[in-house]
Design a protein around this motif. Structure first.
Motif, PDB file in Angstrom:
ATOM      1  N   GLN A 134      48.258  43.177  47.714  1.00 21.08           N
ATOM      2  CA  GLN A 134      49.118  42.634  46.676  1.00 21.08           C
ATOM      3  C   GLN A 134      48.571  42.950  45.280  1.00 21.08           C
ATOM      4  O   GLN A 134      47.406  43.339  45.134  1.00 21.08           O
ATOM      5  CB  GLN A 134      49.268  41.126  46.863  1.00 21.08           C
ATOM      6  N   PRO A 135      49.396  42.818  44.236  1.00 24.03           N
ATOM      7  CA  PRO A 135      48.975  43.214  42.883  1.00 24.03           C
ATOM      8  C   PRO A 135      47.686  42.571  42.397  1.00 24.03           C
ATOM      9  O   PRO A 135      46.902  43.214  41.681  1.00 24.03           O
ATOM     10  CB  PRO A 135      50.171  42.780  42.016  1.00 24.03           C
ATOM     11  N   ALA A 136      47.440  41.305  42.755  1.00 24.85           N
ATOM     12  CA  ALA A 136      46.231  40.637  42.270  1.00 24.85           C
ATOM     13  C   ALA A 136      44.966  41.365  42.732  1.00 24.85           C
ATOM     14  O   ALA A 136      44.022  41.545  41.956  1.00 24.85           O
ATOM     15  CB  ALA A 136      46.204  39.187  42.751  1.00 24.85           C
ATOM     16  N   ALA A 137      44.941  41.783  43.985  1.00 18.43           N
ATOM     17  CA  ALA A 137      43.778  42.504  44.504  1.00 18.43           C
ATOM     18  C   ALA A 137      43.713  43.920  43.928  1.00 18.43           C
ATOM     19  O   ALA A 137      42.621  44.435  43.643  1.00 18.43           O
ATOM     20  CB  ALA A 137      43.820  42.548  46.030  1.00 18.43           C
ATOM     21  N   ARG A 138      44.846  44.561  43.757  1.00 16.17           N
ATOM     22  CA  ARG A 138      44.862  45.922  43.212  1.00 16.17           C
ATOM     23  C   ARG A 138      44.397  45.941  41.759  1.00 16.17           C
ATOM     24  O   ARG A 138      43.766  46.906  41.316  1.00 16.17           O
ATOM     25  CB  ARG A 138      46.256  46.530  43.335  1.00 16.17           C
ATOM     26  N   ALA A 139      44.700  44.892  41.009  1.00 17.19           N
ATOM     27  CA  ALA A 139      44.286  44.845  39.606  1.00 17.19           C
ATOM     28  C   ALA A 139      42.767  44.868  39.484  1.00 17.19           C
ATOM     29  O   ALA A 139      42.208  45.528  38.596  1.00 17.19           O
ATOM     30  CB  ALA A 139      44.857  43.588  38.940  1.00 17.19           C
ATOM     31  N   ALA A 140      42.083  44.169  40.375  1.00 19.11           N
ATOM     32  CA  ALA A 140      40.614  44.175  40.346  1.00 19.11           C
ATOM     33  C   ALA A 140      40.073  45.562  40.652  1.00 19.11           C
ATOM     34  O   ALA A 140      39.059  45.985  40.082  1.00 19.11           O
ATOM     35  CB  ALA A 140      40.074  43.150  41.342  1.00 19.11           C
ATOM     36  N   ALA A 141      40.726  46.294  41.543  1.00 15.45           N
ATOM     37  CA  ALA A 141      40.291  47.654  41.855  1.00 15.45           C
ATOM     38  C   ALA A 141      40.455  48.567  40.639  1.00 15.45           C
ATOM     39  O   ALA A 141      39.617  49.441  40.381  1.00 15.45           O
ATOM     40  CB  ALA A 141      41.084  48.199  43.040  1.00 15.45           C
ATOM     41  N   HIS A 142      41.527  48.374  39.874  1.00  9.23           N
ATOM     42  CA  HIS A 142      41.716  49.164  38.660  1.00  9.23           C
ATOM     43  C   HIS A 142      40.612  48.885  37.650  1.00  9.23           C
ATOM     44  O   HIS A 142      40.144  49.795  36.954  1.00  9.23           O
ATOM     45  CB  HIS A 142      43.078  48.847  38.033  1.00  9.23           C
ATOM     46  N   GLU A 143      40.187  47.635  37.561  1.00  6.78           N
ATOM     47  CA  GLU A 143      39.115  47.294  36.633  1.00  6.78           C
ATOM     48  C   GLU A 143      37.806  47.953  37.035  1.00  6.78           C
ATOM     49  O   GLU A 143      37.039  48.401  36.185  1.00  6.78           O
ATOM     50  CB  GLU A 143      38.952  45.766  36.576  1.00  6.78           C
ATOM     51  N   ALA A 155      31.939  44.175  37.519  1.00  7.13           N
ATOM     52  CA  ALA A 155      33.344  44.342  37.917  1.00  7.13           C
ATOM     53  C   ALA A 155      33.475  44.420  39.427  1.00  7.13           C
ATOM     54  O   ALA A 155      34.406  43.858  40.018  1.00  7.13           O
ATOM     55  CB  ALA A 155      33.925  45.599  37.263  1.00  7.13           C
ATOM     56  N   ARG A 156      32.534  45.123  40.072  1.00  9.86           N
ATOM     57  CA  ARG A 156      32.575  45.193  41.542  1.00  9.86           C
ATOM     58  C   ARG A 156      32.301  43.816  42.157  1.00  9.86           C
ATOM     59  O   ARG A 156      32.887  43.461  43.186  1.00  9.86           O
ATOM     60  CB  ARG A 156      31.573  46.223  42.037  1.00  9.86           C
ATOM     61  N   GLY A 157      31.395  43.065  41.523  1.00 12.73           N
ATOM     62  CA  GLY A 157      31.145  41.710  42.012  1.00 12.73           C
ATOM     63  C   GLY A 157      32.364  40.815  41.870  1.00 12.73           C
ATOM     64  O   GLY A 157      32.674  40.019  42.761  1.00 12.73           O
ATOM     65  N   ASP A 158      33.075  40.959  40.758  1.00 16.09           N
ATOM     66  CA  ASP A 158      34.314  40.195  40.571  1.00 16.09           C
ATOM     67  C   ASP A 158      35.350  40.583  41.620  1.00 16.09           C
ATOM     68  O   ASP A 158      36.082  39.724  42.135  1.00 16.09           O
ATOM     69  CB  ASP A 158      34.875  40.441  39.173  1.00 16.09           C
ATOM     70  N   ARG A 159      35.430  41.875  41.911  1.00 17.03           N
ATOM     71  CA  ARG A 159      36.399  42.336  42.912  1.00 17.03           C
ATOM     72  C   ARG A 159      36.037  41.784  44.290  1.00 17.03           C
ATOM     73  O   ARG A 159      36.924  41.340  45.045  1.00 17.03           O
ATOM     74  CB  ARG A 159      36.419  43.865  42.949  1.00 17.03           C
ATOM     75  N   LEU A 160      34.752  41.795  44.626  1.00 17.14           N
ATOM     76  CA  LEU A 160      34.322  41.248  45.907  1.00 17.14           C
ATOM     77  C   LEU A 160      34.650  39.762  46.000  1.00 17.14           C
ATOM     78  O   LEU A 160      35.177  39.294  47.016  1.00 17.14           O
ATOM     79  CB  LEU A 160      32.825  41.473  46.092  1.00 17.14           C
ATOM     80  N   ALA A 161      34.346  39.026  44.928  1.00 18.51           N
ATOM     81  CA  ALA A 161      34.625  37.584  44.933  1.00 18.51           C
ATOM     82  C   ALA A 161      36.113  37.321  45.079  1.00 18.51           C
ATOM     83  O   ALA A 161      36.528  36.412  45.808  1.00 18.51           O
ATOM     84  CB  ALA A 161      34.092  36.954  43.648  1.00 18.51           C
ATOM     85  N   GLN A 162      36.932  38.129  44.415  1.00 15.96           N
ATOM     86  CA  GLN A 162      38.373  37.932  44.507  1.00 15.96           C
ATOM     87  C   GLN A 162      38.895  38.242  45.904  1.00 15.96           C
ATOM     88  O   GLN A 162      39.730  37.511  46.444  1.00 15.96           O
ATOM     89  CB  GLN A 162      39.090  38.796  43.478  1.00 15.96           C
ATOM     90  N   ARG A 163      38.398  39.308  46.496  1.00  9.67           N
ATOM     91  CA  ARG A 163      38.856  39.665  47.841  1.00  9.67           C
ATOM     92  C   ARG A 163      38.438  38.606  48.863  1.00  9.67           C
ATOM     93  O   ARG A 163      39.212  38.252  49.756  1.00  9.67           O
ATOM     94  CB  ARG A 163      38.304  41.039  48.230  1.00  9.67           C
ATOM     95  N   LEU A 164      37.223  38.084  48.733  1.00 15.26           N
ATOM     96  CA  LEU A 164      36.792  37.027  49.646  1.00 15.26           C
ATOM     97  C   LEU A 164      37.605  35.756  49.421  1.00 15.26           C
ATOM     98  O   LEU A 164      37.923  35.038  50.382  1.00 15.26           O
ATOM     99  CB  LEU A 164      35.299  36.749  49.451  1.00 15.26           C
TER     100      LEU A 164
END
Length: 401
Positions: free
Chosen positions: A38-47, A108-117
């Motif tokens: 979904q867009p929320a997870a994809r946005a973190a990947a863009h960051e 940013a990768r840590g934020d993405r990991l936290a969001q995905r979890l």
């Protein structure tokens, strides 16, 4: 209606609903995969991708400067100078700048990991909220049906003069309570389906789930879970590295850069051209970047304390979640294997005894209420267990695509 008949009713309802919507049941892993797309997870990947691009930008050398200077305007007496000025960074500025950009990318990768979890944990909780809400709805429907039949039986026995009209009133009150509980269970299921639908990106009225609500997984020992690095600790560690890199950038900024100039000068009076070579160095008399370095060092100290705090908070939350999960899982198993069958047997025996005049109608209502209450407690325990499991996944889970 016994427990097996309630489960059958839920499964029949889900199958009929899926057939009408043309949707096959989805399991938990599929729901998680849909949510992570979904867009929320994809946005973190863009960051993350943007932060990685800035690492490359940080390693670029400063651009040279081309200058043109004319002294005098009259032909034959003027002097024209053309030169290139190249700044040369000293003190490891480029290396420190790259390290800072890499630190920001790690954050940013840590934020993405936290969001995905967090998304995984939210889906686990929402998925089982829907399943358990469905079981509660089936239970409420069964109780409503039984309460209505009880009212009919009570009315006939009052008409026959076998029980008091007060007992019929009690039966009607119990039927009203059951009807209210059914309305609440219907609303709770609708809300749970809406929440899950928003997470997985599908309309709530097209969701058909694979029922695994009673298949509670085995949790790893608490020592094993505590040995894992949580997303919060991972992010705090990355933030500390970024703050340390910022301090290195400010420290390197105290070393003045030099500018090398190379060019040519044409003097019309003598009619010749000569080379120009120069070197300029700023004098750090008024600004040695001391305050910026001091601020960066204090922020590094703060990041170090935040890392220690994240470790303590994660350990406490993980221990609490593990305890809640173990307790709720044991309670759910006990209720399913012993308490619910015992309450059902007590109700059936009370009902049979009432038919032979051994028990009062109030005893029947009480046994009936107890049977349904322990079934409700069973689903409450399962819900608590799955929510605790979601917290464990959030704190010590792994990012599985």
């Amino acid at each position: 209606m016994n427990t097996s008949r309630q489960k059958l009713a839920v499964l029949v309802f889900a199958s009929a609903f899926a057939w009408r919507c043309g949707a096959a049941p989805i399991d938990l892993s599929t729901a998680i995969r849909l949510a992570l797309d979904q867009p929320a997870a994809r946005a973190a990947a863009h960051e993350v991708a943007a932060s990685d691009a800035l690492v490359g930008q940080a390693g670029r050398l400063p651009n040279p400067e081309l200058s043109w200077l004319r002294e005098g305007q009259q032909a034959g007496t003027r002097t024209t100078t053309v030169q290139i000025n190249q700044p040369i960074e000293l003190g490891g500025k480029r290396r420190a700048r790259v390290a800072l950009a890499q630190g920001a990318a790690d954050v940013a990768r840590g934020d993405r990991l936290a969001q995905r979890l967090a998304i995984r944990a939210d889906v686990i909780a929402a998925y089982h909220d829907v399943l358990i809400a469905g079981h509660r709805l089936a239970l409420a429907q069964a109780l409503t049906d039984l309460a209505r039949r009880t009212v009919d039986v009570a009315g006939k026995r009052v008409a026959a003069g076998k029980i008091s009209p007060i007992d019929e009133t009690r039966a009607r009150l119990a039927a009203v309570d059951a009807s209210t509980a059914l309305t609440q269970a219907t609303a709770a299921l609708a809300i749970a389906r809406t929440t899950l639908g928003a997470l997985v990106g599908r309309p709530s009225d097209t969701l058909a789930l694979d029922d695994d609500s009673e298949r509670l997984p085995d949790a790893a020992p608490i020592a094993t879970l505590l040995a894992r690095e949580s997303a919060a600790v991972h992010r705090a560690r990355g933030q500390l590295a970024a703050r340390q890199a910022q301090a290195d950038v400010e420290r390197a900024a105290r070393v003045p850069d030099v500018t090398l100039s190379v060019g040519t000068q044409k003097d019309d009076q003598v009619g010749r051209r000569q080379a120009v070579v120069g070197l300029s160095v700023p004098l750090p008399l008024f600004n040695r970047n001391e305050d910026a370095l001091r601020a960066a060092l204090r922020r590094t100290d703060a990041a170090n304390d935040e890392l220690a705090a994240a470790r303590v908070a994660t350990a406490a939350a993980l221990t609490a979640a593990h305890t809640r999960y173990a307790t709720a899982k044991q309670e759910a198993r006990l209720l399913r294997d012993d308490v619910v069958p015992g309450a059902k047997s007590a109700y059936e025996q009370t009902l049979k005894g009432f038919e032979y005049g051994k028990f009062s109608f109030l005893d029947v209502l009480d046994a009936q209420r107890t049977w349904f209450q322990v079934q409700t407690r069973q689903w409450d325990s399962l819900e608590t267990a799955w929510r605790a499991w979601a917290d464990i996944e959030r704190l010590a889970g792994t990012d599985q695509d």
